[in-house]
Design a protein around this motif. Structure first.
Motif, PDB file in Angstrom:
ATOM      1  N   ASP A  93       0.862  -1.183   0.000  1.00  0.00           N
ATOM      2  CA  ASP A  93       0.000   0.000   0.000  1.00  0.00           C
ATOM      3  C   ASP A  93       0.898   1.234   0.000  1.00  0.00           C
ATOM      4  OD1 ASP A  93      -1.938   1.912   0.316  1.00  0.00           O
ATOM      5  OD2 ASP A  93      -2.683   1.170   2.254  1.00  0.00           O
ATOM      6  N   PRO A  94       0.798   2.128  -1.008  1.00  0.00           N
ATOM      7  CA  PRO A  94       1.672   3.304  -1.053  1.00  0.00           C
ATOM      8  C   PRO A  94       1.439   4.267   0.112  1.00  0.00           C
ATOM      9  CG  PRO A  94       0.133   3.319  -2.913  1.00  0.00           C
ATOM     10  CD  PRO A  94      -0.065   2.039  -2.185  1.00  0.00           C
ATOM     11  N   SER A  95       0.286   4.197   0.774  1.00  0.00           N
ATOM     12  CA  SER A  95       0.048   5.092   1.909  1.00  0.00           C
ATOM     13  C   SER A  95       0.729   4.572   3.183  1.00  0.00           C
ATOM     14  CB  SER A  95      -1.458   5.249   2.161  1.00  0.00           C
ATOM     15  OG  SER A  95      -2.016   4.008   2.576  1.00  0.00           O
ATOM     16  N   LYS A  96       1.241   3.330   3.135  1.00  0.00           N
ATOM     17  CA  LYS A  96       1.907   2.731   4.296  1.00  0.00           C
ATOM     18  C   LYS A  96       3.417   2.748   4.094  1.00  0.00           C
ATOM     19  CE  LYS A  96      -1.982   0.896   5.991  1.00  0.00           C
ATOM     20  NZ  LYS A  96      -2.582   0.589   7.167  1.00  0.00           N
ATOM     21  N   MET A  97       3.956   3.916   3.808  1.00  0.00           N
ATOM     22  CA  MET A  97       5.393   4.087   3.615  1.00  0.00           C
ATOM     23  C   MET A  97       5.960   4.787   4.849  1.00  0.00           C
ATOM     24  SD  MET A  97       6.049   2.947   0.528  1.00  0.00           S
ATOM     25  CE  MET A  97       7.472   3.703  -0.161  1.00  0.00           C
ATOM     26  N   GLU A  98       7.233   4.539   5.114  1.00  0.00           N
ATOM     27  CA  GLU A  98       7.901   5.160   6.256  1.00  0.00           C
ATOM     28  C   GLU A  98       9.129   5.890   5.755  1.00  0.00           C
ATOM     29  OE1 GLU A  98       8.280   6.558   9.828  1.00  0.00           O
ATOM     30  OE2 GLU A  98       6.659   5.186   9.379  1.00  0.00           O
ATOM     31  N   THR A  99       9.438   7.038   6.376  1.00  0.00           N
ATOM     32  CA  THR A  99      10.600   7.824   5.999  1.00  0.00           C
ATOM     33  C   THR A  99      11.708   7.575   7.005  1.00  0.00           C
ATOM     34  OG1 THR A  99       9.127   9.528   5.126  1.00  0.00           O
ATOM     35  CG2 THR A  99      11.404  10.164   5.532  1.00  0.00           C
ATOM     36  N   ILE A 100      12.907   7.254   6.488  1.00  0.00           N
ATOM     37  CA  ILE A 100      14.058   7.100   7.361  1.00  0.00           C
ATOM     38  C   ILE A 100      15.207   7.927   6.795  1.00  0.00           C
ATOM     39  CG2 ILE A 100      13.396   4.769   8.098  1.00  0.00           C
ATOM     40  CD1 ILE A 100      15.639   3.723   6.271  1.00  0.00           C
ATOM     41  N   SER A 101      16.200   8.183   7.611  1.00  0.00           N
ATOM     42  CA  SER A 101      17.361   8.942   7.163  1.00  0.00           C
ATOM     43  C   SER A 101      18.315   8.025   6.429  1.00  0.00           C
ATOM     44  CB  SER A 101      18.049   9.574   8.367  1.00  0.00           C
ATOM     45  OG  SER A 101      19.247  10.200   7.952  1.00  0.00           O
ATOM     46  N   ALA A 102      18.906   8.515   5.385  1.00  0.00           N
ATOM     47  CA  ALA A 102      19.850   7.709   4.614  1.00  0.00           C
ATOM     48  C   ALA A 102      21.231   7.732   5.253  1.00  0.00           C
ATOM     49  CB  ALA A 102      19.910   8.222   3.190  1.00  0.00           C
ATOM     50  N   HIS A 103      21.517   8.661   6.166  1.00  0.00           N
ATOM     51  CA  HIS A 103      22.831   8.797   6.765  1.00  0.00           C
ATOM     52  C   HIS A 103      22.806   8.301   8.212  1.00  0.00           C
ATOM     53  CE1 HIS A 103      24.344  11.034   3.368  1.00  0.00           C
ATOM     54  NE2 HIS A 103      23.292  11.836   3.425  1.00  0.00           N
ATOM     55  N   LEU A 104      22.441   7.060   8.409  1.00  0.00           N
ATOM     56  CA  LEU A 104      22.429   6.480   9.745  1.00  0.00           C
ATOM     57  C   LEU A 104      23.820   5.987  10.091  1.00  0.00           C
ATOM     58  CD1 LEU A 104      19.099   4.442   9.627  1.00  0.00           C
ATOM     59  CD2 LEU A 104      19.477   6.636  10.716  1.00  0.00           C
ATOM     60  N   SER A 105      24.153   6.037  11.364  1.00  0.00           N
ATOM     61  CA  SER A 105      25.468   5.548  11.776  1.00  0.00           C
ATOM     62  C   SER A 105      25.444   4.020  11.780  1.00  0.00           C
ATOM     63  CB  SER A 105      25.809   6.067  13.164  1.00  0.00           C
ATOM     64  OG  SER A 105      24.963   5.497  14.127  1.00  0.00           O
TER      65      SER A 105
END
Length: 151
Positions: A137-149
């Motif tokens: 489901d495209p409404s069930k997306m999560e945003t995360i940072s690409a620069h994680l340690s």
């Protein structure tokens, strides 16, 4: 440390069936919701049998058994009231201590320091990445940072 001690007559019962004993109390200077606390020596002198769960006390009297009952709701209400009184007294004494310390401080010491930047703040130029949570489901997306340690 007790301030001293006093021996007082303590009476339980009704005019037709009562028991009086002289009990030695230690006098202490502290705030409490209790005016007196009967300890084991006092209960032993009365030969009393307490049942703390039911707020019930039984002892021998001249004309039979003396049964003393208390109201659990009333005892709870008194306990809540005592806690509120103690909290107000503690807050008032705390304010007095703070005012005393503040009066003794230099004006430079009373200045509020500038807020330091948080070491946990993300970098200014952060690349975010959208990930699918496996639902399709495209409404069930999560945003995360690409620069994680690595941690």
């Amino acid at each position: 440390m007790p301030l001293g001690q006093i021996t007082l007559p303590v009476t339980f019962g009704t005019p037709s069936n009562y028991r009086t004993e002289f009990i030695k109390f230690k006098v202490a200077d502290f705030e409490s919701s209790y005016h007196a606390i009967l300890g084991r020596p006092a209960l032993a002198k009365f030969m009393a049998i307490p049942h703390y769960s039911y707020l019930f006390l039984k002892m021998l009297g001249p004309n039979g058994v003396l049964s003393l009952r208390s109201d659990l709701k009333c005892a709870f209400d008194y306990d809540v009231q005592a806690i509120q009184i103690a909290a107000k007294a503690q807050a008032a004494s705390g304010r007095k201590e703070i005012a005393t310390v503040a009066a003794e401080m230099n004006p430079e010491e009373l200045e509020i320091p500038a807020k330091k930047p948080s070491i946990l703040a993300p970098p200014k130029e952060v690349d975010d990445k959208q990930i699918d949570l496996g639902t399709g489901d495209p409404s069930k997306m999560e945003t995360i940072s690409a620069h994680l340690s690595a941690k």
